[in-house]
Design a protein around this motif. Structure first.
Motif, PDB file in Angstrom:
ATOM      1  N   GLU A 131       0.826  -1.199   0.000  1.00  0.00           N
ATOM      2  CA  GLU A 131       0.000   0.000   0.000  1.00  0.00           C
ATOM      3  C   GLU A 131       0.865   1.255   0.000  1.00  0.00           C
ATOM      4  O   GLU A 131       0.553   2.238  -0.672  1.00  0.00           O
ATOM      5  N   GLN A 132       1.969   1.220   0.732  1.00  0.00           N
ATOM      6  CA  GLN A 132       2.872   2.364   0.752  1.00  0.00           C
ATOM      7  C   GLN A 132       3.534   2.557  -0.606  1.00  0.00           C
ATOM      8  O   GLN A 132       3.693   3.695  -1.067  1.00  0.00           O
ATOM      9  N   VAL A 133       3.906   1.477  -1.253  1.00  0.00           N
ATOM     10  CA  VAL A 133       4.503   1.572  -2.590  1.00  0.00           C
ATOM     11  C   VAL A 133       3.491   2.159  -3.569  1.00  0.00           C
ATOM     12  O   VAL A 133       3.822   3.028  -4.387  1.00  0.00           O
ATOM     13  N   ARG A 134       2.248   1.720  -3.470  1.00  0.00           N
ATOM     14  CA  ARG A 134       1.193   2.249  -4.350  1.00  0.00           C
ATOM     15  C   ARG A 134       0.982   3.744  -4.099  1.00  0.00           C
ATOM     16  O   ARG A 134       0.840   4.535  -5.034  1.00  0.00           O
ATOM     17  N   GLU A 135       1.007   4.151  -2.820  1.00  0.00           N
ATOM     18  CA  GLU A 135       0.842   5.559  -2.484  1.00  0.00           C
ATOM     19  C   GLU A 135       2.017   6.384  -3.001  1.00  0.00           C
ATOM     20  O   GLU A 135       1.837   7.478  -3.532  1.00  0.00           O
ATOM     21  N   LEU A 136       3.236   5.853  -2.871  1.00  0.00           N
ATOM     22  CA  LEU A 136       4.409   6.553  -3.392  1.00  0.00           C
ATOM     23  C   LEU A 136       4.335   6.697  -4.914  1.00  0.00           C
ATOM     24  O   LEU A 136       4.708   7.735  -5.463  1.00  0.00           O
ATOM     25  N   ALA A 137       3.845   5.679  -5.582  1.00  0.00           N
ATOM     26  CA  ALA A 137       3.694   5.746  -7.040  1.00  0.00           C
ATOM     27  C   ALA A 137       2.671   6.809  -7.427  1.00  0.00           C
ATOM     28  O   ALA A 137       2.862   7.550  -8.398  1.00  0.00           O
ATOM     29  N   ARG A 138       1.600   6.908  -6.653  1.00  0.00           N
ATOM     30  CA  ARG A 138       0.579   7.928  -6.918  1.00  0.00           C
ATOM     31  C   ARG A 138       1.169   9.322  -6.723  1.00  0.00           C
ATOM     32  O   ARG A 138       0.983  10.213  -7.565  1.00  0.00           O
ATOM     33  N   ILE A 139       1.901   9.509  -5.634  1.00  0.00           N
ATOM     34  CA  ILE A 139       2.514  10.808  -5.358  1.00  0.00           C
ATOM     35  C   ILE A 139       3.539  11.153  -6.436  1.00  0.00           C
ATOM     36  O   ILE A 139       3.624  12.293  -6.888  1.00  0.00           O
ATOM     37  N   ASN A 140       4.300  10.156  -6.857  1.00  0.00           N
ATOM     38  CA  ASN A 140       5.288  10.378  -7.911  1.00  0.00           C
ATOM     39  C   ASN A 140       4.612  10.842  -9.199  1.00  0.00           C
ATOM     40  O   ASN A 140       5.099  11.754  -9.876  1.00  0.00           O
ATOM     41  N   GLY A 141       3.490  10.248  -9.524  1.00  0.00           N
ATOM     42  CA  GLY A 141       2.734  10.664 -10.706  1.00  0.00           C
ATOM     43  C   GLY A 141       2.237  12.095 -10.571  1.00  0.00           C
ATOM     44  O   GLY A 141       2.296  12.878 -11.525  1.00  0.00           O
ATOM     45  N   ASP A 142       1.745  12.432  -9.372  1.00  0.00           N
ATOM     46  CA  ASP A 142       1.288  13.799  -9.122  1.00  0.00           C
ATOM     47  C   ASP A 142       2.432  14.795  -9.301  1.00  0.00           C
ATOM     48  O   ASP A 142       2.264  15.851  -9.906  1.00  0.00           O
ATOM     49  N   LEU A 143       3.590  14.453  -8.756  1.00  0.00           N
ATOM     50  CA  LEU A 143       4.747  15.341  -8.888  1.00  0.00           C
ATOM     51  C   LEU A 143       5.164  15.484 -10.353  1.00  0.00           C
ATOM     52  O   LEU A 143       5.550  16.575 -10.790  1.00  0.00           O
ATOM     53  N   GLY A 144       5.062  14.413 -11.110  1.00  0.00           N
ATOM     54  CA  GLY A 144       5.376  14.473 -12.536  1.00  0.00           C
ATOM     55  C   GLY A 144       4.431  15.399 -13.285  1.00  0.00           C
ATOM     56  O   GLY A 144       4.853  16.184 -14.148  1.00  0.00           O
ATOM     57  N   ARG A 145       3.151  15.320 -12.955  1.00  0.00           N
ATOM     58  CA  ARG A 145       2.172  16.208 -13.592  1.00  0.00           C
ATOM     59  C   ARG A 145       2.432  17.666 -13.213  1.00  0.00           C
ATOM     60  O   ARG A 145       2.338  18.573 -14.053  1.00  0.00           O
ATOM     61  N   LEU A 146       2.767  17.893 -11.947  1.00  0.00           N
ATOM     62  CA  LEU A 146       3.083  19.255 -11.522  1.00  0.00           C
ATOM     63  C   LEU A 146       4.322  19.783 -12.246  1.00  0.00           C
ATOM     64  O   LEU A 146       4.378  20.951 -12.631  1.00  0.00           O
ATOM     65  N   GLY A 147       5.302  18.910 -12.432  1.00  0.00           N
ATOM     66  CA  GLY A 147       6.495  19.302 -13.183  1.00  0.00           C
ATOM     67  C   GLY A 147       6.162  19.667 -14.613  1.00  0.00           C
ATOM     68  O   GLY A 147       6.722  20.620 -15.180  1.00  0.00           O
ATOM     69  N   GLY A 148       5.239  18.929 -15.208  1.00  0.00           N
ATOM     70  CA  GLY A 148       4.798  19.242 -16.569  1.00  0.00           C
ATOM     71  C   GLY A 148       4.116  20.597 -16.651  1.00  0.00           C
ATOM     72  O   GLY A 148       4.335  21.369 -17.588  1.00  0.00           O
ATOM     73  N   LEU A 149       3.299  20.900 -15.633  1.00  0.00           N
ATOM     74  CA  LEU A 149       2.647  22.212 -15.603  1.00  0.00           C
ATOM     75  C   LEU A 149       3.667  23.335 -15.435  1.00  0.00           C
ATOM     76  O   LEU A 149       3.557  24.399 -16.059  1.00  0.00           O
ATOM     77  N   LEU A 150       4.660  23.081 -14.607  1.00  0.00           N
ATOM     78  CA  LEU A 150       5.722  24.071 -14.413  1.00  0.00           C
ATOM     79  C   LEU A 150       6.467  24.321 -15.729  1.00  0.00           C
ATOM     80  O   LEU A 150       6.769  25.464 -16.080  1.00  0.00           O
ATOM     81  N   LYS A 151       6.720  23.247 -16.447  1.00  0.00           N
ATOM     82  CA  LYS A 151       7.405  23.370 -17.737  1.00  0.00           C
ATOM     83  C   LYS A 151       6.572  24.220 -18.707  1.00  0.00           C
ATOM     84  O   LYS A 151       7.116  25.080 -19.410  1.00  0.00           O
ATOM     85  N   LEU A 152       5.262  23.993 -18.727  1.00  0.00           N
ATOM     86  CA  LEU A 152       4.391  24.809 -19.582  1.00  0.00           C
ATOM     87  C   LEU A 152       4.476  26.273 -19.198  1.00  0.00           C
ATOM     88  O   LEU A 152       4.535  27.161 -20.051  1.00  0.00           O
TER      89      LEU A 152
END
Length: 111
Positions: A57-78
């Motif tokens: 469950e912790q690994v799944r949560e970390l993967a979700r957070i990692n995806g969120d951070l990736g999306r935020l990075g994409g928005l920052l790039k835009l």
């Protein structure tokens, strides 16, 4: 010769006498590991280390957070490329976003 295969269901069970509190603890440990009581006891009795489902469950949560951070990075790039879709965001909003990303990274580092 017998063609009947030996299975656990056809083998005699092992009885363990325990107090109700002990049984509750064993059942809680089995549930935390995501196993049936029988599977849990068989696994522990054979000397295997039991890993809990909490780890998954912790690994799944970390993967979700990692995806969120990736999306935020994409928005920052835009925003950095002056994309029309991010024109309404000011520098203060972006700095607040970066602070939140940094806080989440620190939180992940504590795990």
């Amino acid at each position: 010769m017998s063609d009947k295969k030996t299975t656990r269901k056809n083998s005699p069970p092992i009885k363990v006498y325990c107090l109700p509190e002990e049984r509750e603890q064993i059942e809680a440990n089995a549930k935390a590991a995501g196993m049936s009581l029988s599977t849990f006891l068989l696994t522990v009795g054979q000397g295997y280390k039991v890993t809990g489902i909490v780890d998954f469950e912790q690994v799944r949560e970390l993967a979700r957070i990692n995806g969120d951070l990736g999306r935020l990075g994409g928005l920052l790039k835009l925003w950095l490329t002056n994309d029309v879709r991010t024109a309404q965001f000011g520098e203060a909003t972006i700095r607040a976003l970066l602070n939140r990303i940094e806080a989440k990274q620190d939180e992940i580092g504590e795990w």
